[in-house]
Design a protein around this motif. Structure first.
Motif, PDB file in Angstrom:
ATOM      1  N   GLY A   2       0.819  -1.206   0.000  1.00 24.79           N
ATOM      2  CA  GLY A   2       0.000   0.000   0.000  1.00 24.79           C
ATOM      3  C   GLY A   2       0.853   1.256   0.000  1.00 24.79           C
ATOM      4  N   ARG A   3       0.183   2.359  -0.102  1.00 24.22           N
ATOM      5  CA  ARG A   3       0.848   3.659  -0.120  1.00 24.22           C
ATOM      6  C   ARG A   3       1.153   4.129   1.301  1.00 24.22           C
ATOM      7  NH1 ARG A   3       0.003   5.982  -5.227  1.00 24.22           N
ATOM      8  NH2 ARG A   3      -1.617   4.932  -6.425  1.00 24.22           N
ATOM      9  N   ILE A   4       2.113   5.039   1.405  1.00 21.96           N
ATOM     10  CA  ILE A   4       2.352   5.764   2.644  1.00 21.96           C
ATOM     11  C   ILE A   4       1.797   7.171   2.417  1.00 21.96           C
ATOM     12  CG2 ILE A   4       4.054   6.675   4.255  1.00 21.96           C
ATOM     13  CD1 ILE A   4       5.917   4.391   3.374  1.00 21.96           C
ATOM     14  N   LEU A   5       0.998   7.625   3.350  1.00 22.72           N
ATOM     15  CA  LEU A   5       0.385   8.950   3.280  1.00 22.72           C
ATOM     16  C   LEU A   5       1.053   9.838   4.321  1.00 22.72           C
ATOM     17  CD1 LEU A   5      -2.019  10.780   2.252  1.00 22.72           C
ATOM     18  CD2 LEU A   5      -3.282   9.900   4.212  1.00 22.72           C
ATOM     19  N   ALA A   6       1.614  10.952   3.885  1.00 26.84           N
ATOM     20  CA  ALA A   6       2.288  11.880   4.803  1.00 26.84           C
ATOM     21  C   ALA A   6       1.417  13.094   5.044  1.00 26.84           C
ATOM     22  CB  ALA A   6       3.633  12.312   4.233  1.00 26.84           C
ATOM     23  N   ILE A   7       1.451  13.572   6.280  1.00 31.46           N
ATOM     24  CA  ILE A   7       0.647  14.718   6.700  1.00 31.46           C
ATOM     25  C   ILE A   7       1.556  15.778   7.306  1.00 31.46           C
ATOM     26  CG2 ILE A   7      -1.133  15.483   8.331  1.00 31.46           C
ATOM     27  CD1 ILE A   7      -2.425  12.724   8.045  1.00 31.46           C
TER      28      ILE A   7
END
Length: 136
Positions: A2-7
């Motif tokens: 899956g993707r890594i989502l950065a905030i």
């Protein structure tokens, strides 16, 4: 995979960046009003497989927590409640806003475009994510 989502969390706006599915390349996703973040994330996570949420961790030069950490902590609690199946990690975000602005200068953006704080937030999230990818 899956993707890594950065905030890149901010009181007014949140910059978002994601990886490709192979988790090799970070790219800016968008900037969203802080008040709309959970609706946006719910929608995004139903459409894309997110394996990890990476939240920027602002620190002072002496490695102590930044004053903005007061706003981030409640956000992290709510994030964990809304998406319990997705692990959340923190990553040092010192200097990302300065680096984002320098990136805008280096890419030749006009002065008016460089004043776009939403773009700075998105680039900052991308820098946080790329920095994380370089150490894992």
């Amino acid at each position: 995979m899956g993707r890594i989502l950065a905030i890149d969390y901010g009181v007014k706006r949140i910059g978002l960046a994601v990886t490709d599915e192979m988790q090799m390349i970070a790219f800016g996703l968008t900037t969203i009003a802080t008040t709309e973040i959970f609706a946006f994330l719910s929608d995004y996570i139903t459409k894309e497989k997110v394996e990890l949420i990476l939240v920027g961790e602002p620190k002072q030069m002496d490695n102590t927590a930044s004053e903005s950490e007061v706003y981030i902590k409640p956000f992290l609690v709510k994030l964990a409640e809304k998406f319990p199946a997705i692990p959340i990690k923190r990553h040092d975000e010192r200097f990302t806003s300065k680096m984002a602005f320098q990136t805008m200068l280096d890419s030749g953006l006009k002065k008016k475009q460089r004043k776009n704080k939403a773009l700075i937030d998105e680039i900052s999230a991308t820098i946080i994510l790329q920095s994380y990818l370089s150490i894992v």
